[in-house]
Write a protein that holds these residues in place. Structure first.
Motif, PDB file in Angstrom:
ATOM      1  N   PHE A   2       0.866  -1.176   0.000  1.00  0.00           N
ATOM      2  CA  PHE A   2       0.000   0.000   0.000  1.00  0.00           C
ATOM      3  C   PHE A   2       0.904   1.227   0.000  1.00  0.00           C
ATOM      4  CE2 PHE A   2      -2.360  -3.353   2.092  1.00  0.00           C
ATOM      5  CZ  PHE A   2      -3.628  -3.268   1.545  1.00  0.00           C
ATOM      6  N   SER A   3       0.786   2.077  -1.018  1.00  0.00           N
ATOM      7  CA  SER A   3       1.640   3.254  -1.076  1.00  0.00           C
ATOM      8  C   SER A   3       0.840   4.478  -1.508  1.00  0.00           C
ATOM      9  CB  SER A   3       2.808   3.029  -2.042  1.00  0.00           C
ATOM     10  OG  SER A   3       2.355   2.879  -3.369  1.00  0.00           O
ATOM     11  N   ARG A   4       1.171   5.606  -0.917  1.00  0.00           N
ATOM     12  CA  ARG A   4       0.572   6.914  -1.226  1.00  0.00           C
ATOM     13  C   ARG A   4      -0.939   6.822  -1.406  1.00  0.00           C
ATOM     14  NH1 ARG A   4       3.570  11.245  -2.863  1.00  0.00           N
ATOM     15  NH2 ARG A   4       1.586  12.292  -2.456  1.00  0.00           N
ATOM     16  N   SER A   5      -1.613   6.181  -0.438  1.00  0.00           N
ATOM     17  CA  SER A   5      -3.066   6.064  -0.450  1.00  0.00           C
ATOM     18  C   SER A   5      -3.643   6.673   0.812  1.00  0.00           C
ATOM     19  CB  SER A   5      -3.482   4.599  -0.613  1.00  0.00           C
ATOM     20  OG  SER A   5      -3.107   4.128  -1.894  1.00  0.00           O
ATOM     21  N   THR A   6      -4.937   6.968   0.794  1.00  0.00           N
ATOM     22  CA  THR A   6      -5.579   7.714   1.873  1.00  0.00           C
ATOM     23  C   THR A   6      -6.826   7.001   2.372  1.00  0.00           C
ATOM     24  OG1 THR A   6      -4.782   9.841   1.020  1.00  0.00           O
ATOM     25  CG2 THR A   6      -6.706   9.904   2.478  1.00  0.00           C
ATOM     26  N   ALA A   7      -6.935   6.885   3.688  1.00  0.00           N
ATOM     27  CA  ALA A   7      -8.136   6.368   4.345  1.00  0.00           C
ATOM     28  C   ALA A   7      -8.704   7.481   5.224  1.00  0.00           C
ATOM     29  CB  ALA A   7      -7.790   5.153   5.185  1.00  0.00           C
ATOM     30  N   TYR A   8      -9.960   7.849   4.981  1.00  0.00           N
ATOM     31  CA  TYR A   8     -10.561   8.993   5.680  1.00  0.00           C
ATOM     32  C   TYR A   8     -11.980   8.654   6.120  1.00  0.00           C
ATOM     33  CZ  TYR A   8     -12.639  13.659   6.276  1.00  0.00           C
ATOM     34  OH  TYR A   8     -13.299  14.764   6.763  1.00  0.00           O
ATOM     35  N   GLN A   9     -12.259   8.908   7.375  1.00  0.00           N
ATOM     36  CA  GLN A   9     -13.604   8.768   7.952  1.00  0.00           C
ATOM     37  C   GLN A   9     -14.222   7.403   7.686  1.00  0.00           C
ATOM     38  OE1 GLN A   9     -16.174  12.097   6.911  1.00  0.00           O
ATOM     39  NE2 GLN A   9     -15.494  13.250   8.690  1.00  0.00           N
ATOM     40  N   ASN A  10     -13.447   6.356   7.832  1.00  0.00           N
ATOM     41  CA  ASN A  10     -13.990   4.999   7.789  1.00  0.00           C
ATOM     42  C   ASN A  10     -14.369   4.578   9.203  1.00  0.00           C
ATOM     43  OD1 ASN A  10     -13.498   4.248   4.867  1.00  0.00           O
ATOM     44  ND2 ASN A  10     -11.471   4.957   5.500  1.00  0.00           N
ATOM     45  N   THR A  11     -15.459   3.839   9.336  1.00  0.00           N
ATOM     46  CA  THR A  11     -16.012   3.525  10.650  1.00  0.00           C
ATOM     47  C   THR A  11     -15.061   2.692  11.496  1.00  0.00           C
ATOM     48  OG1 THR A  11     -18.247   3.614   9.736  1.00  0.00           O
ATOM     49  CG2 THR A  11     -17.970   2.466  11.830  1.00  0.00           C
ATOM     50  N   LYS A  12     -14.275   1.851  10.841  1.00  0.00           N
ATOM     51  CA  LYS A  12     -13.318   1.026  11.574  1.00  0.00           C
ATOM     52  C   LYS A  12     -11.897   1.511  11.305  1.00  0.00           C
ATOM     53  CE  LYS A  12     -16.329  -3.014  11.982  1.00  0.00           C
ATOM     54  NZ  LYS A  12     -16.487  -4.478  11.728  1.00  0.00           N
ATOM     55  N   THR A  13     -11.025   0.641  10.854  1.00  0.00           N
ATOM     56  CA  THR A  13      -9.608   0.963  10.715  1.00  0.00           C
ATOM     57  C   THR A  13      -9.294   1.491   9.320  1.00  0.00           C
ATOM     58  OG1 THR A  13      -9.119  -0.806  12.272  1.00  0.00           O
ATOM     59  CG2 THR A  13      -7.273   0.027  10.971  1.00  0.00           C
ATOM     60  N   GLY A  14      -8.432   2.468   9.257  1.00  0.00           N
ATOM     61  CA  GLY A  14      -8.026   2.997   7.961  1.00  0.00           C
ATOM     62  C   GLY A  14      -7.303   1.950   7.137  1.00  0.00           C
ATOM     63  N   PHE A  15      -6.210   1.395   7.706  1.00  0.00           N
ATOM     64  CA  PHE A  15      -5.423   0.349   7.048  1.00  0.00           C
ATOM     65  C   PHE A  15      -5.377  -0.857   7.979  1.00  0.00           C
ATOM     66  CE2 PHE A  15      -4.149   4.298   5.117  1.00  0.00           C
ATOM     67  CZ  PHE A  15      -3.976   3.989   3.774  1.00  0.00           C
ATOM     68  N   ASP A  16      -6.182  -1.864   7.663  1.00  0.00           N
ATOM     69  CA  ASP A  16      -6.323  -3.046   8.509  1.00  0.00           C
ATOM     70  C   ASP A  16      -5.537  -4.198   7.868  1.00  0.00           C
ATOM     71  OD1 ASP A  16      -7.606  -4.786  10.541  1.00  0.00           O
ATOM     72  OD2 ASP A  16      -8.594  -5.637   8.778  1.00  0.00           O
ATOM     73  N   VAL A  17      -4.299  -4.402   8.326  1.00  0.00           N
ATOM     74  CA  VAL A  17      -3.418  -5.393   7.696  1.00  0.00           C
ATOM     75  C   VAL A  17      -2.828  -6.337   8.738  1.00  0.00           C
ATOM     76  CG1 VAL A  17      -2.880  -3.997   5.669  1.00  0.00           C
ATOM     77  CG2 VAL A  17      -1.530  -3.692   7.744  1.00  0.00           C
ATOM     78  N   ASP A  18      -3.618  -6.676   9.737  1.00  0.00           N
ATOM     79  CA  ASP A  18      -3.143  -7.582  10.783  1.00  0.00           C
ATOM     80  C   ASP A  18      -3.796  -8.957  10.688  1.00  0.00           C
ATOM     81  OD1 ASP A  18      -5.700  -6.952  11.572  1.00  0.00           O
ATOM     82  OD2 ASP A  18      -5.180  -6.560  13.668  1.00  0.00           O
ATOM     83  N   GLY A  19      -4.335  -9.290   9.506  1.00  0.00           N
ATOM     84  CA  GLY A  19      -5.035 -10.562   9.347  1.00  0.00           C
ATOM     85  C   GLY A  19      -4.159 -11.694   8.854  1.00  0.00           C
ATOM     86  N   GLY A  20      -2.840 -11.488   8.887  1.00  0.00           N
ATOM     87  CA  GLY A  20      -1.927 -12.541   8.456  1.00  0.00           C
ATOM     88  C   GLY A  20      -1.047 -12.151   7.288  1.00  0.00           C
ATOM     89  N   SER A  21      -1.306 -10.974   6.679  1.00  0.00           N
ATOM     90  CA  SER A  21      -0.490 -10.558   5.543  1.00  0.00           C
ATOM     91  C   SER A  21       0.871 -10.047   6.015  1.00  0.00           C
ATOM     92  CB  SER A  21      -1.195  -9.439   4.765  1.00  0.00           C
ATOM     93  OG  SER A  21      -1.282  -8.264   5.551  1.00  0.00           O
ATOM     94  N   THR A  22       1.796  -9.998   5.090  1.00  0.00           N
ATOM     95  CA  THR A  22       3.094  -9.352   5.325  1.00  0.00           C
ATOM     96  C   THR A  22       3.131  -8.109   4.454  1.00  0.00           C
ATOM     97  OG1 THR A  22       4.071 -10.813   3.660  1.00  0.00           O
ATOM     98  CG2 THR A  22       4.301 -11.466   5.976  1.00  0.00           C
ATOM     99  N   SER A  23       2.283  -7.164   4.793  1.00  0.00           N
ATOM    100  CA  SER A  23       2.122  -5.962   3.990  1.00  0.00           C
ATOM    101  C   SER A  23       3.261  -4.980   4.230  1.00  0.00           C
ATOM    102  CB  SER A  23       0.794  -5.278   4.322  1.00  0.00           C
ATOM    103  OG  SER A  23      -0.299  -6.108   4.037  1.00  0.00           O
TER     104      SER A  23
END
Length: 342
Positions: A251-272
């Motif tokens: 994930f590069s140069r991307s934006t998460a704004y006003q999402n109800t949960k997590t902006g960047f949710d990458v703890d589900g097993g990925s090696t992001s």
């Protein structure tokens, strides 16, 4: 509202070939008021996209004239082009083409029902080496549903107000590019709105995410996806999520704004790997797990003020080259090069 915006650079589709004189030749035309008994020339176009799909050969183009195409059955693409001769399905010369699936089954389905695989998508695709461009797809049981699809290019599509995910790519699919996609207001009444996403690249159920990048709970394949210069805002769940994909995501140069949960949710097993991203006004900026992050807003710290937060500045028609109108939407007021620049 499920929002997904891609703002990557786009190379416009080249000029269309000379009008076809028979189905085996290069370009088939489809137009409102056409007839499926016609040869598919510009002067005598076909009536339905499905008829053109059945006739087109590898290396050919289906040019769709402007208008609304109300479906009674979904468009099914099951034949493939080749690496040297992909098949093109495109709106003709920038004309506005709307594919409306409102009359299809499961629009919406009954509460708790399951949509049969073959009915998923106003455009249902199980094929490779296609270039699909410039279409607006609405009111379908999914907008685009692509399973076991490889080496396709999807560009300048708008998938909105569908009764499941706007654009879903799943199963053994690889080598696909999705460029300049607008996907929003997709909602699934079968599950009280819970199931639909903007863009789902996945196995497993939906949750109202902006970008869903993998298999549910580790059951899907470990797949490496790259997301860059993209925005997810106002979603009912996460902005961006690995959804249990154990692959190496970027994930590069991307934006998460006003999402109800997590902006960047990458703890589900990925090696992001996350670099240069911006997360503002989400419940949580990031759930990192074993992923790595550098140069993101949460790494840099401080308070992030945005130069503009009015989505109307970007939700009008795109520019002729497919890019989003230039604005200060969700751009850091301090001028730092973090997050997407539309």
């Amino acid at each position: 509202m499920k929002w997904t915006l891609f703002a990557a650079a786009l190379t416009a589709v080249g000029a269309l070939a000379a009008p076809a004189q028979a189905a085996a030749e290069t370009t088939l035309f489809v137009a409102p008021g056409g007839n499926d008994n016609n040869p598919g020339t510009q002067g005598a176009p076909l009536a339905t996209i499905q008829k053109a799909v059945g006739l087109v050969a590898a290396g050919g183009t289906i040019a769709v004239r402007g208008g609304t195409y109300a479906l009674s059955t979904n468009i099914t693409i099951a034949k493939s082009g080749t690496a040297s001769a992909p098949i093109t399905l495109t709106a003709y010369a920038g004309e506005k083409v709307v594919i409306d699936g409102e009359a299809l089954p499961y629009t919406p389905g009954a509460v708790g029902s399951t949509i049969p695989a073959a009915q998923r998508g106003a455009v249902h695709m199980e094929a490779s080496y296609w270039r699909i461009s410039g279409l607006e797809i609405i009111h379908g049981p999914y907008g685009v549903y692509c399973a076991n699809c490889n080496n396709n290019v999807f560009e300048r599509l708008s998938t909105h107000d569908n009764y499941e995910t706007g654009f879903q790519l799943q199963n053994s699919s690889a080598g696909n590019q999705i460029v300049n996609l607008d996907s929003y207001n997709n909602r699934d009444p079968r599950k009280n709105g819970e199931s639909a996403d903007g863009l789902g690249i996945k196995e497993g159920g939906g949750d109202g995410n902006g970008f869903k990048m993998g298999g549910s709970g580790g059951t899907g394949p470990a797949a490496a996806h790259t997301v860059t210069n993209s925005v997810a805002f106002g979603n009912a769940a996460h902005g961006f999520t690995d959804n249990g994909n154990t692959g190496a995501l970027v994930f590069s140069r991307s934006t998460a704004y006003q999402n109800t949960k997590t902006g960047f949710d990458v703890d589900g097993g990925s090696t992001s790997r996350l670099t240069g991203n911006l997360a503002v006004a989400n419940k949580t900026a990031v759930a990192l797990g074993s992923s790595t992050a550098s140069g993101n807003s949460w790494n840099l710290g401080g308070t992030w003020t945005l130069a503009g937060t009015d989505p109307s500045t970007i939700t009008g028609p795109r520019n002729a080259d497919g890019s989003i109108r230039s604005s200060n939407f969700l751009v850091p007021a301090n001028g730092q090069s973090v997050g997407a620049k539309l």
